[in-house]
Scaffold this motif. Structure first.
Motif, short mmCIF file in Angstrom:
data_model
loop_
_atom_site.label_atom_id
_atom_site.label_comp_id
_atom_site.label_asym_id
_atom_site.label_seq_id
_atom_site.Cartn_x
_atom_site.Cartn_y
_atom_site.Cartn_z
N VAL A 186 51.53 125.78 94.63
CA VAL A 186 51.96 127.17 94.49
C VAL A 186 52.47 127.67 95.84
CG1 VAL A 186 51.24 129.52 93.93
CG2 VAL A 186 50.30 127.59 92.64
N ILE A 187 53.70 128.20 95.85
CA ILE A 187 54.25 128.71 97.11
C ILE A 187 54.47 130.21 97.09
CG2 ILE A 187 55.38 126.51 97.63
CD1 ILE A 187 58.02 127.75 96.70
N ARG A 188 54.41 130.82 95.90
CA ARG A 188 54.64 132.29 95.85
C ARG A 188 53.96 132.88 94.63
NH1 ARG A 188 58.98 135.94 94.05
NH2 ARG A 188 60.04 134.16 93.10
N TYR A 189 53.21 133.95 94.84
CA TYR A 189 52.63 134.73 93.75
C TYR A 189 53.69 135.75 93.33
CZ TYR A 189 49.18 137.56 91.21
OH TYR A 189 48.48 138.25 90.23
N VAL A 190 54.11 135.72 92.06
CA VAL A 190 55.20 136.58 91.61
C VAL A 190 54.69 137.88 91.01
CG1 VAL A 190 57.24 136.75 90.12
CG2 VAL A 190 56.69 134.56 91.25
N THR A 191 53.91 137.76 89.94
CA THR A 191 53.43 138.99 89.29
C THR A 191 52.24 138.67 88.40
OG1 THR A 191 54.10 140.93 87.98
CG2 THR A 191 54.94 138.80 87.27
N PRO A 192 51.27 139.58 88.30
CA PRO A 192 50.14 139.34 87.39
C PRO A 192 50.55 139.57 85.93
CG PRO A 192 49.93 141.49 88.41
CD PRO A 192 51.13 140.83 89.05
N LEU A 193 49.86 138.90 85.03
CA LEU A 193 50.03 139.13 83.59
C LEU A 193 48.76 139.83 83.12
CD1 LEU A 193 51.51 135.67 82.54
CD2 LEU A 193 52.74 137.83 82.80
N ARG A 194 48.77 141.13 83.21
CA ARG A 194 47.53 141.88 83.00
C ARG A 194 47.09 141.94 81.55
NH1 ARG A 194 45.69 144.17 87.53
NH2 ARG A 194 47.12 144.36 89.31
N GLY A 235 46.37 139.36 79.95
CA GLY A 235 45.40 138.28 79.84
C GLY A 235 44.04 138.71 80.38
N GLY A 236 42.98 138.36 79.67
CA GLY A 236 41.65 138.78 80.07
C GLY A 236 41.21 138.21 81.40
N SER A 237 41.75 137.03 81.78
CA SER A 237 41.34 136.40 83.03
C SER A 237 42.37 136.61 84.13
CB SER A 237 41.14 134.89 82.80
OG SER A 237 42.32 134.30 82.29
N LEU A 238 43.27 137.56 83.95
CA LEU A 238 44.28 137.93 84.93
C LEU A 238 45.13 136.73 85.39
CD1 LEU A 238 45.02 140.70 86.11
CD2 LEU A 238 43.86 140.02 88.20
N PRO A 239 45.76 136.01 84.45
CA PRO A 239 46.69 134.96 84.87
C PRO A 239 47.90 135.60 85.56
CG PRO A 239 46.93 135.39 82.53
CD PRO A 239 45.75 136.20 83.00
N ALA A 240 48.75 134.77 86.15
CA ALA A 240 49.89 135.30 86.89
C ALA A 240 51.08 134.36 86.77
CB ALA A 240 49.54 135.48 88.36
N ILE A 241 52.25 134.92 86.97
CA ILE A 241 53.44 134.08 87.12
C ILE A 241 53.56 133.73 88.59
CG2 ILE A 241 55.95 133.97 86.90
CD1 ILE A 241 55.74 135.94 84.60
N VAL A 242 53.71 132.44 88.86
CA VAL A 242 53.84 131.98 90.24
C VAL A 242 55.04 131.04 90.33
CG1 VAL A 242 51.35 132.16 90.65
CG2 VAL A 242 52.34 129.96 89.93
N GLU A 243 55.51 130.86 91.56
CA GLU A 243 56.55 129.87 91.82
C GLU A 243 55.91 128.69 92.52
OE1 GLU A 243 60.82 129.36 94.22
OE2 GLU A 243 59.70 131.26 94.31
N ALA A 244 56.34 127.47 92.14
CA ALA A 244 55.80 126.27 92.74
C ALA A 244 56.84 125.57 93.59
CB ALA A 244 55.28 125.32 91.66
N ASP A 245 56.42 124.53 94.29
CA ASP A 245 57.32 123.83 95.21
C ASP A 245 58.37 122.98 94.50
OD1 ASP A 245 55.54 121.96 94.25
OD2 ASP A 245 55.07 121.07 96.21
N ASP A 246 58.34 122.93 93.17
CA ASP A 246 59.40 122.25 92.43
C ASP A 246 60.46 123.24 91.94
OD1 ASP A 246 57.98 123.58 90.48
OD2 ASP A 246 57.61 121.84 89.22
N ASP A 247 60.36 124.50 92.41
CA ASP A 247 61.31 125.57 92.10
C ASP A 247 61.19 126.11 90.67
OD1 ASP A 247 62.45 125.51 94.66
OD2 ASP A 247 63.86 123.94 94.09
N PHE A 248 60.13 125.74 89.96
CA PHE A 248 59.91 126.28 88.62
C PHE A 248 58.86 127.39 88.67
CE2 PHE A 248 61.52 122.03 87.30
CZ PHE A 248 62.55 122.47 86.48
N LEU A 249 58.90 128.24 87.66
CA LEU A 249 57.88 129.28 87.48
C LEU A 249 56.83 128.79 86.50
CD1 LEU A 249 60.05 132.53 87.21
CD2 LEU A 249 58.85 131.65 89.23
N TYR A 250 55.57 129.15 86.78
CA TYR A 250 54.47 128.76 85.91
C TYR A 250 53.57 129.96 85.65
CZ TYR A 250 55.81 123.99 87.05
OH TYR A 250 56.54 122.82 87.20
#
Length: 264
Positions: free
Chosen positions: A13-21, A23-38
């Motif tokens: 993980v190289i960047r925290y983009v935004t939380p997905l509130r 979700g009960g466990s507060l998942p988030a959209i992040v960017e990884a070093d392969d240039d994809f979002l997860y």
């Protein structure tokens, strides 16, 4: 349906983009070093690593059965990322989640499955209902379908609530042979008219070797528990044993689903 040995990539993980509130466990959209979002599921969230274990096992079982699941990856997170996050709750979550977490490929512009607007075949409905009975997934209701429409196809997400026997330390052998009463609330149950056919097909696909190879994907570190003195090997065998036993007694949960369908 793929016969390849299941494998999971590891990204950083190289960047925290935004939380997905939502979700009960507060998942988030992040960017990884392969240039994809997860969509990142954090090990430091309230449900802990057991939710991540369920995501891996349930998700890869679904994939092996030919159902559509976003790619699952292991995602390493540097807790120092918390320093640039202004939200204190997210700071705490990032600090508690250093190391190996779990990510699912972000399906950009996907829409939530709506049973009023979207149609699903009897076969696909039966496959998903069977899967959720097998993995004891309580979280596929009309209120929260945990299914997405992406490129006009149905995708399954969010399986952290599956395999719920491991949260309460329940006897897995006893739980494996129980029906699944929560299936009465499954959003696709009204269309699941081919359960016996699907049961016969899926029992052939889910060999002991395949089940073991999927359980073996779970990292050893996630199987070490402060609440249990069991070894990693014993914890791994618990999941394998549960799934193999449940599969051998699948007629129990199939009949329960069929009975529940008559009461709709």
């Amino acid at each position: 349906m793929s016969t390849r040995e299941p494998q999971l990539r590891t990204v950083e993980v190289i960047r925290y983009v935004t939380p997905l509130r939502e979700g009960g466990s507060l998942p988030a959209i992040v960017e990884a070093d392969d240039d994809f979002l997860y969509v990142l599921k954090f090990r430091g969230a309230g449900q802990g690593v057991k939710a991540l274990i369920a995501e891996v096992i349930a998700g890869e079982l679904a994939r092996a059965l030919g159902l559509k699941i976003p790619e699952i990856v292991f995602a390493t997170l540097d807790p120092a990322m918390a320093r640039t996050e202004p939200d204190e709750e997210i700071q705490d979550l990032l600090r508690a989640s250093g190391g190996l977490n779990l990510g699912l490929h972000f399906l950009s512009r996907a829409t939530t499955f709506d049973p009023v607007l979207n149609t699903v075949s009897a076969r696909l409905a039966s496959q998903i209902v069977w899967l959720d009975c097998f993995i004891t997934n309580v979280d596929r209701t009309a209120r929260n379908t945990n299914m997405l429409m992406w490129h006009r196809e149905l995708w399954l997400i969010d399986h952290g609530a599956s395999l719920y026997f491991h949260h309460a330390g329940q006897n897995w052998e006893e739980q494996a042979k129980k029906p699944f009463g929560a299936i009465k609330d499954h959003v696709l149950l009204p269309w699941a008219t081919e359960l016996e056919t699907v049961d016969a097909e899926f029992r052939q696909i889910l060999t002991p070797e395949l089940i073991r190879s999927i359980v073996d994907l779970v990292p050893d570190a996630w199987l070490i528990s402060e609440e249990s003195t069991d070894s990693v090997a014993e914890r791994r065998q618990m999941y394998t044993g549960f799934l193999e036993t449940r599969l051998a007694h699948s007629e129990i949960f199939v009949k329960e689903a069929q009975h529940a369908k008559t009461r709709i």
